[in-house]
Design a protein around this motif. Structure first.
Motif, short mmCIF file in Angstrom:
data_model
loop_
_atom_site.label_atom_id
_atom_site.label_comp_id
_atom_site.label_asym_id
_atom_site.label_seq_id
_atom_site.Cartn_x
_atom_site.Cartn_y
_atom_site.Cartn_z
N GLU A 24 0.82 -1.22 0.00
CA GLU A 24 0.00 0.00 0.00
C GLU A 24 0.85 1.27 0.00
OE1 GLU A 24 -3.25 -0.04 -0.50
OE2 GLU A 24 -3.22 -2.24 -0.50
N LYS A 25 2.18 1.09 0.03
CA LYS A 25 3.13 2.22 0.01
C LYS A 25 2.84 3.22 1.13
CE LYS A 25 4.14 1.66 -4.81
NZ LYS A 25 3.41 1.49 -5.99
N GLN A 74 5.22 6.42 25.77
CA GLN A 74 4.77 7.60 25.05
C GLN A 74 4.28 7.28 23.63
OE1 GLN A 74 4.62 10.64 26.62
NE2 GLN A 74 5.16 9.41 28.39
N PHE A 75 4.13 6.03 23.29
CA PHE A 75 3.74 5.64 21.94
C PHE A 75 2.29 5.19 21.89
CE2 PHE A 75 5.94 2.18 24.11
CZ PHE A 75 4.99 1.18 24.11
N GLU A 76 1.72 5.23 20.69
CA GLU A 76 0.38 4.71 20.45
C GLU A 76 0.49 3.20 20.25
OE1 GLU A 76 -2.42 6.45 20.51
OE2 GLU A 76 -1.52 8.43 20.65
N ILE A 77 -0.64 2.49 20.44
CA ILE A 77 -0.63 1.03 20.30
C ILE A 77 -1.78 0.59 19.41
CG2 ILE A 77 -0.75 -1.17 21.54
CD1 ILE A 77 -0.17 0.59 24.11
N ILE A 78 -1.46 -0.30 18.50
CA ILE A 78 -2.47 -1.04 17.75
C ILE A 78 -2.29 -2.50 18.17
CG2 ILE A 78 -3.29 -1.84 15.51
CD1 ILE A 78 -2.20 0.79 14.32
N PHE A 79 -3.27 -3.05 18.84
CA PHE A 79 -3.21 -4.46 19.25
C PHE A 79 -3.69 -5.35 18.11
CE2 PHE A 79 -3.49 -2.61 23.54
CZ PHE A 79 -2.46 -3.30 24.15
N THR A 80 -3.04 -6.51 17.98
CA THR A 80 -3.49 -7.54 17.04
C THR A 80 -3.66 -8.83 17.83
OG1 THR A 80 -1.24 -8.19 16.42
CG2 THR A 80 -2.29 -6.49 15.08
N PRO A 102 -6.89 -12.89 10.92
CA PRO A 102 -5.83 -12.30 10.10
C PRO A 102 -6.12 -10.82 9.85
CG PRO A 102 -7.26 -13.64 8.72
CD PRO A 102 -7.71 -13.82 10.15
N VAL A 103 -5.06 -10.02 9.89
CA VAL A 103 -5.19 -8.59 9.72
C VAL A 103 -5.70 -8.30 8.31
CG1 VAL A 103 -3.92 -6.40 9.62
CG2 VAL A 103 -3.41 -8.06 11.42
N LEU A 108 -5.89 -2.19 8.76
CA LEU A 108 -4.57 -1.73 9.16
C LEU A 108 -4.27 -0.35 8.59
CD1 LEU A 108 -1.81 -2.18 10.52
CD2 LEU A 108 -1.06 -3.33 8.42
N ILE A 109 -4.60 -0.13 7.33
CA ILE A 109 -4.37 1.16 6.69
C ILE A 109 -5.14 2.26 7.43
CG2 ILE A 109 -4.78 2.50 4.59
CD1 ILE A 109 -4.37 -0.28 3.11
N ASP A 110 -6.40 2.00 7.73
CA ASP A 110 -7.21 2.99 8.47
C ASP A 110 -6.59 3.31 9.82
OD1 ASP A 110 -9.01 3.02 6.36
OD2 ASP A 110 -10.53 1.80 7.39
#
Length: 114
Positions: A24-25, A74-80, A102-103, A108-110
């Motif tokens: 998706e670059k 101090q970071f954001e998190i995306i849980f999988t 499965p992701v 993921l892009i959103d």
């Protein structure tokens, strides 16, 4: 540019995320790819990422246990995860997003665009 670290004990899962990002670059700097919570902690301290894409269930240390060891991150998190039963815990950890495996590429892009 957003600096990210991907942490998942299953290599094929990290490969899928990297493949989506490349296909998706999406302009991000993948600072590290880790396959354990212990390695994740080390790389987070080293790279100070803006975002961590983190698996919940891993041997030896879950993603939630790993975050507790980092005290004030101090970071954001995306849980999988493969299990939706962790969604409430993810919210309590101020997750930016919670993606079921499965992701799905557009999910993921959103999440990364947020």
């Amino acid at each position: 540019m957003l600096k990210i670290i991907i942490i998942d004990d299953q290599e094929f899962c990290t490969d899928i995320i990297v493949d989506i990002i490349k296909k998706e670059k999406i302009e991000v700097d993948i600072a590290a790819i880790c396959h354990s919570g212990k390695e994740g902690i080390k790389q987070i301290k080293k790279h100070q990422p803006d975002l961590v894409i983190l698996d919940v269930e891993m041997p030896e240390m879950s993603g939630f246990e790993m975050l507790r060891k980092l005290e004030d991150h101090q970071f954001e998190i995306i849980f999988t995860t493969s299990f939706d039963k962790y969604s409430i815990q993810a919210i309590r950890h101020s997750a930016l997003d919670f993606l079921l495996k499965p992701v799905v590429p557009h999910e993921l892009i959103d999440a990364l665009e947020r």
